[in-house]
Design a protein around this motif. Structure first.
Motif, PDB file in Angstrom:
ATOM      1  N   ILE A  51       0.857  -1.248   0.057  1.00  0.00           N
ATOM      2  CA  ILE A  51       0.145   0.017   0.036  1.00  0.00           C
ATOM      3  C   ILE A  51       0.855   1.124  -0.087  1.00  0.00           C
ATOM      4  O   ILE A  51       1.797   1.283   0.684  1.00  0.00           O
ATOM      5  N   VAL A  52       0.498   2.339  -0.728  1.00  0.00           N
ATOM      6  CA  VAL A  52       1.325   3.314  -0.984  1.00  0.00           C
ATOM      7  C   VAL A  52       0.378   4.408  -0.299  1.00  0.00           C
ATOM      8  O   VAL A  52      -0.835   4.673  -0.773  1.00  0.00           O
ATOM      9  N   ILE A  53       0.840   5.387   0.706  1.00  0.00           N
ATOM     10  CA  ILE A  53      -0.303   6.297   1.236  1.00  0.00           C
ATOM     11  C   ILE A  53       0.458   7.499   0.717  1.00  0.00           C
ATOM     12  O   ILE A  53       1.635   7.693   1.022  1.00  0.00           O
ATOM     13  N   ARG A  54      -0.178   8.672   0.311  1.00  0.00           N
ATOM     14  CA  ARG A  54       0.214   9.574  -0.156  1.00  0.00           C
ATOM     15  C   ARG A  54      -0.682  10.658   0.036  1.00  0.00           C
ATOM     16  O   ARG A  54      -1.765  10.640   0.380  1.00  0.00           O
ATOM     17  N   GLY A  55      -0.349  12.196   0.028  1.00  0.00           N
ATOM     18  CA  GLY A  55      -1.090  13.356   0.043  1.00  0.00           C
ATOM     19  C   GLY A  55      -1.357  13.780  -1.395  1.00  0.00           C
ATOM     20  O   GLY A  55      -0.578  13.454  -2.506  1.00  0.00           O
ATOM     21  N   ALA A  56      -2.388  14.431  -1.620  1.00  0.00           N
ATOM     22  CA  ALA A  56      -2.623  15.058  -3.046  1.00  0.00           C
ATOM     23  C   ALA A  56      -1.722  16.046  -3.443  1.00  0.00           C
ATOM     24  O   ALA A  56      -1.428  16.889  -2.704  1.00  0.00           O
ATOM     25  N   GLY A  57      -1.321  16.182  -4.811  1.00  0.00           N
ATOM     26  CA  GLY A  57      -0.471  17.197  -5.141  1.00  0.00           C
ATOM     27  C   GLY A  57       1.096  16.895  -4.649  1.00  0.00           C
ATOM     28  O   GLY A  57       1.391  15.616  -4.153  1.00  0.00           O
TER      29      GLY A  57
END
Length: 251
Positions: A51-57
């Motif tokens: 799973i990759v967790i990221r913020g938008a932009g």
């Protein structure tokens, strides 16, 4: 709801995006709830490998809680306790997820198994300026990551600091050029997904268990040998001897 939690799936990889770009992806109560739901759904998905967790932009991973909600969702101790219960449940869902997690960190980040950030990323927990404390669950996770002394330094000073200092403190695993964060994070996720998924899940389980001061039982120690009875073990050995890339099935 303040912000959204977006989920995308590509084969064995899932990407969870914290999306509230107008507020540096700060999380409101609704987002915290949804993030917990998503992580529990992904935990139950045995076909998933990473799973990759990221913020938008590319300006922020997440700037923490959405302070604009404080006058309603955290207006007093009673409401704050309900908010805290949701937050702790979500953080627990992330921590207990069986699948490896890569945190793709752009810009501001005030957490994953493997945390990759850009050189200009910034870190900190300046909540002393709001008259707030972190709860026991949040502090437990921070101390487990960086140790008691560093955790107190971060909380008592409330400084916001750079990527290299964050790496020195143990908050991130890897610092890369800003324009390489996405590329390296996805490459790391793919390297994880290419490995035997049962082994990755066992390694996470064992690491969580060893965080307890109670020594492993005989049955728990025996579980470390269960991999020898899997198809993936036979596949891995056969591929190694044949100098080929293994194709693991998670069995």
């Amino acid at each position: 709801m303040s912000g959204e939690i977006l989920l995308a799936r590509e084969g064995e990889l899932a990407t969870v995006t914290l999306s509230n770009p107008g507020k540096l992806n700060a999380l409101g109560l609704g987002s915290w709830k949804r993030l917990g739901e998503v992580m529990r759904e992904l935990d139950a998905d045995k076909g998933l490998r990473c799973i990759v967790i990221r913020g938008a932009g590319d300006k922020a991973f997440a700037a923490g809680a959405d302070i604009s909600e404080f006058e309603t969702a955290r207006r007093n101790a009673k409401s704050a306790k309900k908010y805290g219960a949701v937050l702790e449940a979500t953080m627990g869902a992330i921590a207990r997820c069986r699948h490896p997690i890569v945190a793709m960190i752009h810009g501001v980040c005030v957490g994953g198994d493997l945390r990759i950030c850009g050189a200009s990323s910034r870190f900190g927990i300046p909540i002393k300026n709001l008259g707030l404390v972190v709860g026991y669950g949040e502090m437990r996770g921070l101390i487990a990551l960086v140790g008691r002394a560093v955790a107190l330094e971060i909380l008592l000073e409330g400084r916001v600091f750079g990527a290299e200092e964050a790496k020195d403190k143990g908050l991130v695993n890897r610092v890369v050029p800003d324009d390489k964060v996405e590329e390296e994070s996805l490459a790391a996720a793919r390297r994880i997904a290419d490995g035997a998924p049962l082994v990755a899940r066992w390694h996470k389980k064992f690491a969580r268990r060893l965080a307890s001061p109670r020594p492993p039982t005989a049955a728990e120690r025996d579980e470390a040998y269960a991999c020898f009875d899997t198809e993936d073990f036979k596949t891995g050995v056969k591929a190694f001897l044949a100098k080929q890339k293994p194709e693991f099935k998670g069995k």
